[in-house]
Design a protein around this motif. Structure first.
Motif, PDB file in Angstrom:
ATOM      1  N   SER A 101      52.123   2.160  23.587  1.00  0.00           N
ATOM      2  CA  SER A 101      53.070   2.557  24.632  1.00  0.00           C
ATOM      3  C   SER A 101      54.383   3.040  24.027  1.00  0.00           C
ATOM      4  O   SER A 101      55.013   3.969  24.546  1.00  0.00           O
ATOM      5  CB  SER A 101      53.329   1.381  25.571  1.00  0.00           C
ATOM      6  OG  SER A 101      52.154   1.005  26.237  1.00  0.00           O
ATOM      7  N   SER A 102      54.775   2.435  22.916  1.00  0.00           N
ATOM      8  CA  SER A 102      56.012   2.857  22.250  1.00  0.00           C
ATOM      9  C   SER A 102      55.882   4.258  21.659  1.00  0.00           C
ATOM     10  O   SER A 102      56.877   4.972  21.525  1.00  0.00           O
ATOM     11  CB  SER A 102      56.399   1.845  21.171  1.00  0.00           C
ATOM     12  OG  SER A 102      56.756   0.623  21.775  1.00  0.00           O
ATOM     13  N   HIS A 108      58.649  10.944  24.024  1.00  0.00           N
ATOM     14  CA  HIS A 108      59.293  11.386  25.273  1.00  0.00           C
ATOM     15  C   HIS A 108      58.256  11.927  26.244  1.00  0.00           C
ATOM     16  O   HIS A 108      58.469  12.954  26.893  1.00  0.00           O
ATOM     17  CB  HIS A 108      60.381  12.435  24.996  1.00  0.00           C
ATOM     18  CG  HIS A 108      61.377  11.996  23.990  1.00  0.00           C
ATOM     19  ND1 HIS A 108      62.320  12.839  23.472  1.00  0.00           N
ATOM     20  CD2 HIS A 108      61.606  10.790  23.394  1.00  0.00           C
ATOM     21  CE1 HIS A 108      63.074  12.178  22.597  1.00  0.00           C
ATOM     22  NE2 HIS A 108      62.649  10.939  22.543  1.00  0.00           N
ATOM     23  N   ALA A 109      57.155  11.216  26.364  1.00  0.00           N
ATOM     24  CA  ALA A 109      56.031  11.662  27.176  1.00  0.00           C
ATOM     25  C   ALA A 109      55.868  10.802  28.427  1.00  0.00           C
ATOM     26  O   ALA A 109      56.270   9.647  28.454  1.00  0.00           O
ATOM     27  CB  ALA A 109      54.747  11.601  26.346  1.00  0.00           C
ATOM     28  N   VAL A 110      55.252  11.402  29.442  1.00  0.00           N
ATOM     29  CA  VAL A 110      54.808  10.658  30.613  1.00  0.00           C
ATOM     30  C   VAL A 110      53.293  10.530  30.506  1.00  0.00           C
ATOM     31  O   VAL A 110      52.648  11.258  29.750  1.00  0.00           O
ATOM     32  CB  VAL A 110      55.212  11.348  31.937  1.00  0.00           C
ATOM     33  CG1 VAL A 110      56.711  11.471  32.044  1.00  0.00           C
ATOM     34  CG2 VAL A 110      54.546  12.699  32.070  1.00  0.00           C
ATOM     35  N   LYS A 157      62.660   5.932  26.953  1.00  0.00           N
ATOM     36  CA  LYS A 157      62.784   6.894  25.861  1.00  0.00           C
ATOM     37  C   LYS A 157      63.333   6.232  24.598  1.00  0.00           C
ATOM     38  O   LYS A 157      64.389   5.596  24.630  1.00  0.00           O
ATOM     39  CB  LYS A 157      63.688   8.050  26.294  1.00  0.00           C
ATOM     40  CG  LYS A 157      63.695   9.221  25.331  1.00  0.00           C
ATOM     41  CD  LYS A 157      64.680  10.296  25.772  1.00  0.00           C
ATOM     42  CE  LYS A 157      63.967  11.379  26.526  1.00  0.00           C
ATOM     43  NZ  LYS A 157      64.888  12.512  26.823  1.00  0.00           N
ATOM     44  N   ASN A 158      62.578   6.377  23.494  1.00  0.00           N
ATOM     45  CA  ASN A 158      62.954   5.835  22.184  1.00  0.00           C
ATOM     46  C   ASN A 158      63.176   4.324  22.187  1.00  0.00           C
ATOM     47  O   ASN A 158      63.923   3.808  21.357  1.00  0.00           O
ATOM     48  CB  ASN A 158      64.220   6.516  21.641  1.00  0.00           C
ATOM     49  CG  ASN A 158      64.018   7.980  21.397  1.00  0.00           C
ATOM     50  OD1 ASN A 158      62.901   8.450  21.192  1.00  0.00           O
ATOM     51  ND2 ASN A 158      65.096   8.736  21.438  1.00  0.00           N
ATOM     52  N   HIS A 159      62.533   3.619  23.112  1.00  0.00           N
ATOM     53  CA  HIS A 159      62.847   2.193  23.216  1.00  0.00           C
ATOM     54  C   HIS A 159      61.620   1.314  23.430  1.00  0.00           C
ATOM     55  O   HIS A 159      61.419   0.367  22.690  1.00  0.00           O
ATOM     56  CB  HIS A 159      63.851   1.983  24.353  1.00  0.00           C
ATOM     57  CG  HIS A 159      64.440   0.615  24.393  1.00  0.00           C
ATOM     58  ND1 HIS A 159      65.725   0.341  24.006  1.00  0.00           N
ATOM     59  CD2 HIS A 159      63.915  -0.573  24.770  1.00  0.00           C
ATOM     60  CE1 HIS A 159      65.963  -0.953  24.144  1.00  0.00           C
ATOM     61  NE2 HIS A 159      64.871  -1.534  24.611  1.00  0.00           N
TER      62      HIS A 159
END
Length: 184
Positions: A101-102, A108-110, A157-159
């Motif tokens: 998932s990360s 930056h995808a859905v 995003k990025n997290h």
């Protein structure tokens, strides 16, 4: 359910997240709603496997205040509290950094959801992406809540990810299925 039972449940959720590789080290947090005013949150920076029920921190979901002199709650308490304020049906919030998932969050995808079963589980037709905000900031809280809306999961995003549900078991299942879908 009484507070001691909730403390035990929260501890068990953390252990299950570790055992199922849904959390990396101490990078993640969990909470359970106590009532309309308070939540129990995991403490900041401690290993889930070493936590005791009494280590869980009571946090006011409106002021983010917690008892002085004890353990500090997760630094992401604002995300948890914001979800509880906005969605009274939610009883559990999980924030984590599972591997697959990360990757979506970093790319930056859905993730479009194809089956009716998944759309129902996540209460959306996709796993949306929250815009970036530095950890533990109001911007991260605002962006996460804006992307989550009425859904039960969101990439950050990025997290990492945030998942929620009407019970601890349902929130954990949402996180579990999200990670499996991201892997596939």
């Amino acid at each position: 359910m009484d507070e001691l039972a909730l403390r035990n449940e929260l501890r068990e959720l953390g252990i299950r997240m570790v055992n199922e590789n849904l959390v990396q080290g101490t990078w993640g947090n969990a909470s359970l709603r106590i009532d309309d005013r308070y939540m129990l949150a995991t403490p900041s920076g401690l290993d889930y496997l070493s936590l005791k029920p009494e280590d869980m921190v009571v946090v006011d979901i409106y002021t983010l205040e917690y008892p002085a002199g004890g353990l500090k709650p997760t630094s992401e308490k604002g995300i948890h509290a914001g979800i509880y304020r906005a969605r009274p049906e939610i009883k559990c919030v999980l924030h984590s950094h599972p591997l697959n998932s990360s990757v979506y969050a970093a790319a930056h995808a859905v993730l479009p959801l194809k089956t009716e079963e998944h759309k129902k589980l996540f209460n959306n037709d996709k796993i949306a992406l929250a815009e970036y905000g530095l950890p533990s900031t109001d911007k991260l809280v605002k962006n996460t809540l804006a992307a989550l809306k009425e859904a039960n999961a969101v990439f950050m995003k990025n997290h990492g990810v945030t998942c929620c549900g009407p019970s601890g078991e349902e929130a954990l299942n949402t996180l579990r299925v999200l990670e499996k879908l991201a892997e596939l």
